[in-house]
Design a protein around this motif. Structure first.
Motif, short mmCIF file in Angstrom:
data_model
loop_
_atom_site.label_atom_id
_atom_site.label_comp_id
_atom_site.label_asym_id
_atom_site.label_seq_id
_atom_site.Cartn_x
_atom_site.Cartn_y
_atom_site.Cartn_z
N ALA A 294 47.80 39.29 26.05
CA ALA A 294 47.71 37.37 25.06
C ALA A 294 48.91 37.82 24.32
O ALA A 294 49.42 38.79 23.48
N ILE A 295 49.53 36.46 23.82
CA ILE A 295 50.76 36.06 22.98
C ILE A 295 50.46 34.89 22.16
O ILE A 295 50.60 34.54 22.86
N ASN A 296 50.95 35.33 20.73
CA ASN A 296 50.83 33.66 19.73
C ASN A 296 51.67 34.39 19.08
O ASN A 296 52.35 35.46 19.37
N THR A 297 52.28 33.36 17.63
CA THR A 297 52.88 33.55 16.90
C THR A 297 52.97 34.65 15.76
O THR A 297 53.73 35.88 14.79
N LYS A 298 52.07 35.40 16.08
CA LYS A 298 50.94 36.18 14.86
C LYS A 298 51.04 37.71 15.40
O LYS A 298 50.91 38.76 14.77
N GLY A 299 51.26 37.99 16.97
CA GLY A 299 51.18 38.55 17.55
C GLY A 299 50.91 38.88 19.30
O GLY A 299 50.47 37.93 19.45
N LYS A 300 50.26 39.65 19.24
CA LYS A 300 49.99 40.16 20.52
C LYS A 300 48.56 41.06 21.76
O LYS A 300 49.21 42.54 20.96
N ASP A 301 48.18 40.99 22.30
CA ASP A 301 47.27 42.49 23.07
C ASP A 301 47.50 42.21 24.58
O ASP A 301 47.62 41.08 25.11
N TRP A 302 47.04 43.51 24.99
CA TRP A 302 47.29 43.38 26.41
C TRP A 302 46.53 44.21 27.06
O TRP A 302 45.08 45.23 26.05
N HIS A 303 46.29 44.23 27.85
CA HIS A 303 45.18 45.30 29.14
C HIS A 303 45.01 45.37 30.24
O HIS A 303 45.61 44.47 30.74
N LYS A 304 44.77 46.29 31.09
CA LYS A 304 45.35 46.91 32.49
C LYS A 304 43.98 47.44 33.06
O LYS A 304 43.42 48.27 32.21
N ALA A 305 43.93 47.01 33.98
CA ALA A 305 43.25 47.54 34.82
C ALA A 305 43.57 47.91 36.53
O ALA A 305 44.73 47.37 36.87
N TRP A 306 42.52 48.40 37.63
CA TRP A 306 43.18 48.86 38.56
C TRP A 306 42.39 47.51 39.80
O TRP A 306 40.95 47.38 39.54
N LEU A 307 43.02 47.09 40.61
CA LEU A 307 42.40 47.03 41.84
C LEU A 307 41.65 47.89 43.46
O LEU A 307 43.43 47.77 43.36
N TYR A 308 41.08 47.71 44.07
CA TYR A 308 40.95 48.73 45.20
C TYR A 308 40.56 47.28 45.91
O TYR A 308 39.45 46.78 45.57
N VAL A 309 41.24 48.42 47.14
CA VAL A 309 40.70 47.22 48.33
C VAL A 309 40.18 48.27 49.36
O VAL A 309 40.98 48.59 49.47
N GLU A 310 38.52 48.13 50.02
CA GLU A 310 37.97 48.88 50.95
C GLU A 310 38.18 47.69 52.43
O GLU A 310 38.21 46.31 52.13
N SER A 311 37.20 47.93 52.73
CA SER A 311 36.96 47.02 54.18
C SER A 311 35.72 47.21 54.80
O SER A 311 35.55 49.03 55.04
N ALA A 312 35.41 46.50 55.36
CA ALA A 312 33.85 46.92 56.94
C ALA A 312 34.17 48.00 57.94
O ALA A 312 35.45 47.42 58.27
N PRO A 313 33.37 48.26 58.30
CA PRO A 313 33.59 48.65 59.49
C PRO A 313 34.76 48.09 60.58
O PRO A 313 33.77 46.59 61.35
N GLU A 314 35.25 48.34 61.63
CA GLU A 314 35.90 47.99 62.74
C GLU A 314 36.05 48.67 64.05
O GLU A 314 36.55 49.64 63.41
N TRP A 315 35.25 48.13 65.50
CA TRP A 315 35.93 49.13 66.19
C TRP A 315 36.99 49.28 66.77
O TRP A 315 37.69 48.04 66.72
N ALA A 316 37.91 50.42 67.05
CA ALA A 316 39.03 51.10 67.41
C ALA A 316 38.66 50.98 68.82
O ALA A 316 39.59 51.32 69.93
N GLU A 317 37.51 51.63 69.13
CA GLU A 317 37.36 52.11 70.80
C GLU A 317 35.90 52.26 70.80
O GLU A 317 35.41 52.41 69.68
#
Length: 730
Positions: A294-317
């Protein structure tokens, strides 16, 4: 056998569970039910039906405990056919996981688990909400403080002054769908008023709203992120939302980025206010850190977080219906993919099978010697946090006397002289029978040329005309015996008499590859052509490949028209009859102009020169004689305005891969490309280099048309024309 019948659920609070006691699972999966206690219907109906002969009987389990419906009546539960009806459901007594069990003499299967849950939306507290005072130009946060809700998939809106006037959100005002809070980045006079948080549950259909809140917060003037998305775990192929909103005066500008990546994923969308990042159809490559600033003429601030991706079961055999002999070895195996790793369990006839073995994502049942007790319905179930997957199959253990009714020995058998002949003997029998063979009345024994194989087939090596005759296979086990016969005829062997020869041809020319063979006249022959072991499809590749019609002399030539570079390779001619085949190979070499040189890299830059490096391209079977360097500058009249460049050395032979381009103009933007030449001509130009600009230098051409004249109040006006380099004048 039992067959599937789908039952359509009733419109309200119906869970459809379809049972299948054959090889395929129903297409309609079980659906979880969310029941609200103020529902006018007052009951839950779960349907379960199997088409079966003989008819199936039904039982139900709740949380793995059987519901006693047959022994005594129940004031809540009743069974109608295979359907379970719950009247006046109560959360403590009836919430849980339900399974339908269908059974007949062929086996037992269980349905997919179906969960009954109770939904609710509590009322907001009736206490008055405290007012908050705020100065114009400052940011404000109005807390929703929502009541308890289940399920938690709700939407938040804010009422402004009176219902049904809802607040419009924009780059200045934001409603978090995670907390329900209202954020105003810069309060204006028009924002004065009363605000109420409005919560709606699409599952229960109920909405509630809070007491009105007058407006008054006191946040700082510079950019201050108040809405921060947490670390998030999403299901593969789902859509997710990340929220980030800041307070401040001036109104902060929100910028999104993916850590360690140049761009956000292509499947993203940012809301008009910039506060919400939507990711659609999330994939594994979207995993990583996401940052909002977030940026304006008086300053800025920032935030960081992680995204993880998972999946439901699927048959390979997975497992399939199997019919197998008594006493045989047999393995049933299921392999599942998913994240986190799925837990896999087995059921036989509706009960968990404990004698299974596990290997990370797979689990198997191993039978060393099948008995009739092993027959039944088997189900393999893979489950993780995101879902559950079912597979089911019937295992039938059989025992019978040998019979050739379904697979007799072929009555007319053919074999090639001097070749290998195999006569199959595959009766249906359980357990495995003992095999014997006769030729006429002669009992055959294993020797250097004749052998009875493990599967009962008879093998004859180096066949001769003396091997012609009537052959009979006898099969016997402890339940009976049977036999089947066929007559063997020996034919002349198929042999290529004129194989294709290695050939060299120029691009654009035509070539014919010969292939002729001798074969038994009583048989038909087929010629099959392949390039680098890929069979040529003459119907789709007719522009270049043509089959020369087979003549009486047994030829099947291949004509290649308008030969191109990609036609080079090893060509295989296969002559084939129903009895045997023969194969021959030939290599076709294509010669032509060179291919484009590899990527050009600018190594050094001066004011009137540059040094270039490149990699050699394909010479197409003819050595490269020379290279030509061409340039294009930013004053070119069109994109194709390429000109030969001056180089050191002047002549670039085919072994050079580095050169200095001279006679360039300072402070000019250039691109370069290279053309290779061999004895067949010049090939295509390389991909142009990246644009570079030569260093600046003192002018070498004076301005022209210098003139002057008197102005007002003692001024002198001087004019001139900037001369362009002569190379640009056309």
């Amino acid at each position: 056998f039992l067959f599937l019948s789908l039952i359509q659920p009733s419109p309200v609070h119906v869970l459809s569970i379809d049972i299948l006691l054959v090889s395929l699972w129903p297409s309609e999966e079980p659906v979880d039910v969310v029941y609200t206690e103020d529902s006018p219907d007052g009951r839950i109906s779960m349907n379960c039906r199997a088409r079966a002969n003989p008819p199936a009987s039904y039982r139900w389990r709740r949380d793995n405990w059987e519901i006693k419906l047959m022994e005594q009546p129940d004031e809540y539960y009743s069974l109608v056919g295979g359907n379970l009806v719950i009247t006046n459901p109560r959360q403590k007594k009836h919430a849980g996981t339900y399974i339908c069990v269908a059974r007949n003499i062929y086996g037992t299967v269980i349905s997919k688990e179906a969960r009954v849950k109770f939904g609710f939306v509590e009322e907001f507290p009736q206490e008055e909400r405290d007012p908050v005072y705020v100065k114009e130009g400052q940011g404000a946060v109005l807390l929703c403080a929502p009541p308890k809700v289940w399920p938690q998939e709700v939407t938040y809106r804010w009422i402004f002054n009176e219902f049904p006037v809802f607040l419009y959100t924009d780059h200045r005002r934001f409603v978090s769908q995670k907390t329900g809070n209202l954020y105003i980045s810069k309060v204006e006079a028009q924002d004065a008023g009363n605000y109420s948080c409005f919560v709606s549950s699409p599952v229960t259909g109920k909405s509630v709203f809070s007491k009105f809140i007058p407006l008054i917060p006191l946040p700082p003037d510079d950019a201050d992120i108040r809405v921060k998305f947490p670390d998030t775990t999403a299901m593969l192929a789902s859509n997710i939302t990340l929220e980030c909103f800041a307070l401040g005066n001036p109104i902060p500008h929100i910028v999104w980025r993916k850590v360690d990546a140049t761009d956000l994923p292509p499947n993203h969308e940012i809301s008009e206010s910039g506060a919400v990042l939507h990711l659609y159809n999330v994939q594994y490559e979207d995993v990583g850190g996401y940052e909002c600033e977030a940026i304006n003429t008086k300053g800025k601030d920032w935030h960081k977080a992680w995204l993880y991706v998972e999946s439901a079961p699927e048959w390979a055999e997975t497992i399939n219906n199997t019919q197998i002999d008594i006493g045989s070895e047999h393995t049933m195996r299921c392999v599942a993919s998913g994240k986190p790793f799925p837990f896999i369990r087995w059921y036989k006839d509706g009960y968990m099978k404990l004698c299974s073995k596990r290997n990370q994502l797979s689990i198997w049942l191993k039978f060393s010697s099948l008995t009739f007790d092993d027959s039944g319905m088997y189900q393999c179930i893979a489950e993780n946090y995101w879902g559950i997957k079912y597979a089911n199959a019937e295992l039938r253990v059989i025992a019978c006397a040998p019979t050739f009714e379904f697979n007799p020995v072929r009555k007319q058998l053919l074999g090639a002289k001097d070749g290998r002949v195999v006569i199959e003997c595959k009766p249906r029998a359980a357990p495995r029978p003992r095999y014997t063979w006769t030729k006429g009345k002669e009992l055959l024994y294993n020797n250097s040329r004749i052998s009875i194989m493990f599967d009962g087939s008879l093998e004859i090596l180096n066949a001769t005309n003396n091997d012609e005759g009537m052959y009979s296979c006898f099969a016997e086990n402890d339940r009976g015996k049977s036999n089947s016969s066929g007559y063997l005829t020996i034919t002349e062997a198929t042999s290529i008499t004129e194989p294709p020869e290695d050939t060299e041809v120029k691009v654009g020319d035509e070539v014919i590859l010969r292939c002729a063979a001798s074969y038994d006249p009583m048989l038909d022959i087929t010629f099959i052509w392949a390039i680098d072991f890929r069979v040529i499809d003459f119907d789709s590749e007719w522009e270049h490949y043509e089959r020369v019609m087979v003549g009486e002399d047994g030829s099947g030539d291949l004509r290649i028209k308008n030969v191109q570079i990609w036609h080079e390779g090893r060509y295989t001619c296969v002559t084939q009859t129903v009895v045997d085949s023969d194969t021959a190979y030939a290599d076709l070499k294509i010669v032509g102009v060179p291919g484009p040189p590899g990527v050009i890299r600018v190594e050094e830059i001066g004011d009137t020169w540059v040094k270039l490096l490149w990699t050699k391209g394909a010479d197409h079977n003819s050595p490269i004689i020379s290279y030509t360097i061409q340039t294009r500058h930013n004053w070119a009249l069109n994109e194709d305005d390429w000109k030969d460049a001056s180089t050191t050395p002047t002549f670039l032979d085919g072994h050079v891969e580095k050169v200095e381009v001279t006679d360039l103009y300072p402070w000019m933007e250039y691109q370069f490309r290279i053309i290779a030449t061999n004895e067949y001509g010049s090939g295509e130009a390389s991909i142009p280099s990246l644009k570079i600009k030569t260093w600046d230098a003192a002018p070498v051409i004076s301005p022209t048309d210098v003139a002057g004249y008197g102005g007002r109040n003692g001024e002198i006006v001087i004019t001139w024309t900037v001369s362009k380099p002569s190379v640009h004048v056309t």
